[in-house]
Design a protein around this motif. Structure first.
Motif, short mmCIF file in Angstrom:
data_model
loop_
_atom_site.label_atom_id
_atom_site.label_comp_id
_atom_site.label_asym_id
_atom_site.label_seq_id
_atom_site.Cartn_x
_atom_site.Cartn_y
_atom_site.Cartn_z
N SER A 1 0.83 -1.20 0.00
CA SER A 1 0.00 0.00 0.00
C SER A 1 0.87 1.25 0.00
CB SER A 1 -0.93 0.02 1.22
OG SER A 1 -0.19 0.24 2.39
N GLU B 1 0.19 3.88 1.53
CA GLU B 1 0.20 4.35 2.92
C GLU B 1 1.38 3.77 3.69
OE1 GLU B 1 -2.69 4.40 6.86
OE2 GLU B 1 -3.29 3.24 5.11
N ALA C 1 -0.28 0.09 -4.32
CA ALA C 1 -1.72 0.34 -4.43
C ALA C 1 -2.09 1.59 -3.63
CB ALA C 1 -2.50 -0.86 -3.89
N ARG D 1 -5.34 3.81 -2.64
CA ARG D 1 -6.81 3.80 -2.62
C ARG D 1 -7.35 5.21 -2.53
NH1 ARG D 1 -5.70 -0.90 -2.33
NH2 ARG D 1 -5.81 -2.66 -1.03
N ARG D 2 -8.54 5.38 -3.03
CA ARG D 2 -9.21 6.69 -2.97
C ARG D 2 -9.58 7.01 -1.53
NH1 ARG D 2 -10.83 8.32 -8.13
NH2 ARG D 2 -10.90 6.62 -9.61
N PRO E 1 -5.53 9.66 -5.72
CA PRO E 1 -4.79 8.39 -5.68
C PRO E 1 -3.60 8.34 -6.64
CG PRO E 1 -7.05 8.06 -6.42
CD PRO E 1 -6.93 9.48 -6.02
N GLU F 1 -5.11 2.73 -13.49
CA GLU F 1 -6.33 2.47 -12.72
C GLU F 1 -7.19 1.58 -13.60
OE1 GLU F 1 -9.78 4.89 -10.30
OE2 GLU F 1 -8.71 5.90 -11.91
N SER G 1 -12.28 0.37 -10.05
CA SER G 1 -11.80 -0.35 -8.87
C SER G 1 -11.52 0.56 -7.68
CB SER G 1 -10.53 -1.12 -9.21
OG SER G 1 -9.48 -0.23 -9.49
N ARG G 2 -11.41 1.87 -7.92
CA ARG G 2 -11.12 2.84 -6.88
C ARG G 2 -9.70 2.70 -6.33
NH1 ARG G 2 -15.17 4.84 -3.24
NH2 ARG G 2 -16.68 5.69 -4.65
N VAL G 3 -8.85 1.98 -7.05
CA VAL G 3 -7.45 1.81 -6.65
C VAL G 3 -6.57 2.17 -7.84
CG1 VAL G 3 -5.70 0.19 -5.80
CG2 VAL G 3 -8.07 -0.07 -5.09
N TYR H 1 -2.67 1.88 -9.26
CA TYR H 1 -1.46 1.10 -9.05
C TYR H 1 -0.28 1.77 -9.73
CZ TYR H 1 -4.47 -2.69 -7.54
OH TYR H 1 -5.37 -3.46 -6.87
#
Length: 85
Positions: A17, A19, A39, A41-42, A48, A71, A75-77, A79
């Protein structure tokens, strides 16, 4: 984050992630593969794409090179795909 990311889970999924990278909690020195996906995420305070790029930049001094950012569908992710030099 709901699931704790360890080197084993990162290696199994080949994904970390953004984060974890940006909070300096990703220990990737023993990561066994040449390729890695970050990854983002929103809903983490930044767009993102920006978040994924920031994480990729954080890993650049450690030999990781950004290959692509994508994206997939809704998927709201986002990469960021990296390769270790």
């Amino acid at each position: 984050m709901p699931n704790r990311e360890t080197l084993e889970t990162i290696a199994r999924s080949r994904t970390v992630s953004a984060e974890l990278v940006l909070t300096n909690l990703a220990e990737l020195r023993a990561y066994p593969y040449r390729h890695l996906a970050i990854a983002a995420r929103r809903g983490v305070g930044q767009e993102p794409v920006t978040y994924a790029m920031m994480a990729a930049e954080t890993l650049a001094p450690y030999g990781w090179e950004l290959l692509n950012v994508a994206e997939f569908g809704s998927s709201r992710v986002v990469y960021a795909f990296l390769r270790r030099r």
